[in-house]
Write a protein that holds these residues in place. Sequence first.
Motif, PDB file in Angstrom:
ATOM      1  N   ALA A  56     -36.775  -1.130  11.214  1.00 14.25           N
ATOM      2  CA  ALA A  56     -36.320  -0.665  12.605  1.00 14.25           C
ATOM      3  C   ALA A  56     -35.358  -1.824  13.061  1.00 14.25           C
ATOM      4  O   ALA A  56     -35.398  -3.030  12.618  1.00 14.25           O
ATOM      5  CB  ALA A  56     -37.634  -1.085  13.522  1.00 14.25           C
ATOM      6  N   PHE A  57     -34.161  -1.420  13.627  1.00 18.93           N
ATOM      7  CA  PHE A  57     -33.015  -2.263  14.202  1.00 18.93           C
ATOM      8  C   PHE A  57     -32.880  -2.268  15.866  1.00 18.93           C
ATOM      9  O   PHE A  57     -33.050  -1.218  16.300  1.00 18.93           O
ATOM     10  CB  PHE A  57     -31.812  -1.865  13.433  1.00 18.93           C
ATOM     11  CG  PHE A  57     -31.838  -2.009  12.091  1.00 18.93           C
ATOM     12  CD1 PHE A  57     -31.179  -3.211  11.399  1.00 18.93           C
ATOM     13  CD2 PHE A  57     -32.510  -0.978  11.184  1.00 18.93           C
ATOM     14  CE1 PHE A  57     -31.265  -3.126  10.233  1.00 18.93           C
ATOM     15  CE2 PHE A  57     -32.559  -1.264   9.734  1.00 18.93           C
ATOM     16  CZ  PHE A  57     -31.622  -2.125   9.376  1.00 18.93           C
ATOM     17  N   ARG A  58     -32.419  -3.447  16.280  1.00 15.59           N
ATOM     18  CA  ARG A  58     -32.027  -3.514  17.602  1.00 15.59           C
ATOM     19  C   ARG A  58     -31.004  -4.380  17.692  1.00 15.59           C
ATOM     20  O   ARG A  58     -30.965  -5.374  17.230  1.00 15.59           O
ATOM     21  CB  ARG A  58     -33.235  -4.158  18.613  1.00 15.59           C
ATOM     22  CG  ARG A  58     -33.042  -4.450  19.798  1.00 15.59           C
ATOM     23  CD  ARG A  58     -34.178  -4.860  20.622  1.00 15.59           C
ATOM     24  NE  ARG A  58     -35.310  -3.847  20.733  1.00 15.59           N
ATOM     25  CZ  ARG A  58     -36.581  -4.329  20.469  1.00 15.59           C
ATOM     26  NH1 ARG A  58     -36.749  -5.729  20.385  1.00 15.59           N
ATOM     27  NH2 ARG A  58     -37.537  -3.538  20.327  1.00 15.59           N
ATOM     28  N   GLU A  59     -29.965  -3.788  18.296  1.00 15.80           N
ATOM     29  CA  GLU A  59     -28.622  -4.560  18.574  1.00 15.80           C
ATOM     30  C   GLU A  59     -28.243  -4.963  17.111  1.00 15.80           C
ATOM     31  O   GLU A  59     -27.609  -6.140  16.801  1.00 15.80           O
ATOM     32  CB  GLU A  59     -28.667  -5.624  19.407  1.00 15.80           C
ATOM     33  CG  GLU A  59     -29.114  -5.045  20.931  1.00 15.80           C
ATOM     34  CD  GLU A  59     -29.261  -6.147  21.770  1.00 15.80           C
ATOM     35  OE1 GLU A  59     -29.071  -7.429  21.427  1.00 15.80           O
ATOM     36  OE2 GLU A  59     -29.623  -5.970  23.034  1.00 15.80           O
TER      37      GLU A  59
ATOM     38  N   ASN B 298     -32.343  -6.243  12.179  1.00 11.32           N
ATOM     39  CA  ASN B 298     -33.779  -5.700  11.691  1.00 11.32           C
ATOM     40  C   ASN B 298     -34.690  -6.640  12.400  1.00 11.32           C
ATOM     41  O   ASN B 298     -34.662  -7.799  11.960  1.00 11.32           O
ATOM     42  CB  ASN B 298     -33.546  -5.896   9.947  1.00 11.32           C
ATOM     43  CG  ASN B 298     -34.606  -5.502   9.455  1.00 11.32           C
ATOM     44  OD1 ASN B 298     -35.768  -5.395  10.070  1.00 11.32           O
ATOM     45  ND2 ASN B 298     -34.796  -4.961   8.232  1.00 11.32           N
ATOM     46  N   PHE B 299     -35.734  -5.994  12.870  1.00  8.78           N
ATOM     47  CA  PHE B 299     -36.834  -6.700  13.554  1.00  8.78           C
ATOM     48  C   PHE B 299     -38.051  -6.269  12.988  1.00  8.78           C
ATOM     49  O   PHE B 299     -39.250  -6.702  13.365  1.00  8.78           O
ATOM     50  CB  PHE B 299     -36.626  -6.608  15.091  1.00  8.78           C
ATOM     51  CG  PHE B 299     -37.188  -5.362  15.536  1.00  8.78           C
ATOM     52  CD1 PHE B 299     -38.218  -4.904  15.994  1.00  8.78           C
ATOM     53  CD2 PHE B 299     -36.008  -4.469  15.932  1.00  8.78           C
ATOM     54  CE1 PHE B 299     -38.671  -3.646  16.323  1.00  8.78           C
ATOM     55  CE2 PHE B 299     -36.316  -3.043  16.268  1.00  8.78           C
ATOM     56  CZ  PHE B 299     -37.718  -2.709  16.583  1.00  8.78           C
TER      57      PHE B 299
ATOM     58  N   MET C 233     -41.224  -1.032  19.677  1.00  8.37           N
ATOM     59  CA  MET C 233     -40.034  -0.183  19.605  1.00  8.37           C
ATOM     60  C   MET C 233     -39.426   0.016  21.392  1.00  8.37           C
ATOM     61  O   MET C 233     -40.513   0.114  22.149  1.00  8.37           O
ATOM     62  CB  MET C 233     -40.213   1.145  19.250  1.00  8.37           C
ATOM     63  CG  MET C 233     -40.515   1.071  17.643  1.00  8.37           C
ATOM     64  SD  MET C 233     -39.379   0.646  16.548  1.00  8.37           S
ATOM     65  CE  MET C 233     -38.075   1.735  16.688  1.00  8.37           C
ATOM     66  N   ARG C 234     -38.172   0.170  21.565  1.00  4.26           N
ATOM     67  CA  ARG C 234     -37.658   0.133  22.897  1.00  4.26           C
ATOM     68  C   ARG C 234     -36.335   1.364  22.666  1.00  4.26           C
ATOM     69  O   ARG C 234     -35.832   1.615  21.438  1.00  4.26           O
ATOM     70  CB  ARG C 234     -36.924  -0.972  23.290  1.00  4.26           C
ATOM     71  CG  ARG C 234     -37.983  -2.228  23.348  1.00  4.26           C
ATOM     72  CD  ARG C 234     -37.280  -3.391  23.875  1.00  4.26           C
ATOM     73  NE  ARG C 234     -38.315  -4.384  23.873  1.00  4.26           N
ATOM     74  CZ  ARG C 234     -37.582  -5.657  24.017  1.00  4.26           C
ATOM     75  NH1 ARG C 234     -36.525  -6.109  24.111  1.00  4.26           N
ATOM     76  NH2 ARG C 234     -38.450  -6.719  23.801  1.00  4.26           N
TER      77      ARG C 234
ATOM     78  N   ASP D 204     -33.218   1.563  19.974  1.00  6.57           N
ATOM     79  CA  ASP D 204     -33.721   1.000  18.702  1.00  6.57           C
ATOM     80  C   ASP D 204     -33.328   2.051  17.829  1.00  6.57           C
ATOM     81  O   ASP D 204     -33.376   3.228  18.068  1.00  6.57           O
ATOM     82  CB  ASP D 204     -35.210   0.579  18.537  1.00  6.57           C
ATOM     83  CG  ASP D 204     -35.361  -0.698  19.351  1.00  6.57           C
ATOM     84  OD1 ASP D 204     -34.614  -1.291  19.923  1.00  6.57           O
ATOM     85  OD2 ASP D 204     -36.764  -1.091  19.624  1.00  6.57           O
TER      86      ASP D 204
ATOM     87  N   VAL E 204     -33.980   3.621  13.840  1.00  9.13           N
ATOM     88  CA  VAL E 204     -35.050   3.517  12.766  1.00  9.13           C
ATOM     89  C   VAL E 204     -34.407   4.190  11.593  1.00  9.13           C
ATOM     90  O   VAL E 204     -33.485   5.261  11.675  1.00  9.13           O
ATOM     91  CB  VAL E 204     -36.340   4.413  12.936  1.00  9.13           C
ATOM     92  CG1 VAL E 204     -37.401   4.490  12.091  1.00  9.13           C
ATOM     93  CG2 VAL E 204     -37.027   4.045  14.318  1.00  9.13           C
TER      94      VAL E 204
END
Length: 77
Positions: A26-29, A32-33, A67-68, A71, A73
């Motif tokens: 999972a990636f945000r901005e 990888n988080f 997750m937001r 985000d 995947v």
Amino acid sequence: FPSHDNKVVGVSVTKGKFVLGDEIQAFREGNNFGKAKIVSLKFKAKNISEAKKGEECGMMLSPELDMRVGDIVKCIL
């Protein structure tokens, strides 16, 4: 979104496909988080084994990730 005691991640598949049991990142901005495994895939209330490009689905992950909206995947190949 919550479903019973689990969190369901709603996704739109823009490339490739997701298959039940796939490992994801999972990636945000761009960062990888988290990593998880797809333990359930659904289209509406129906269990499915895969979701392809152009389709939407709900997935449950193990472990659950925070997750937001927005985000990304990606499957780990």
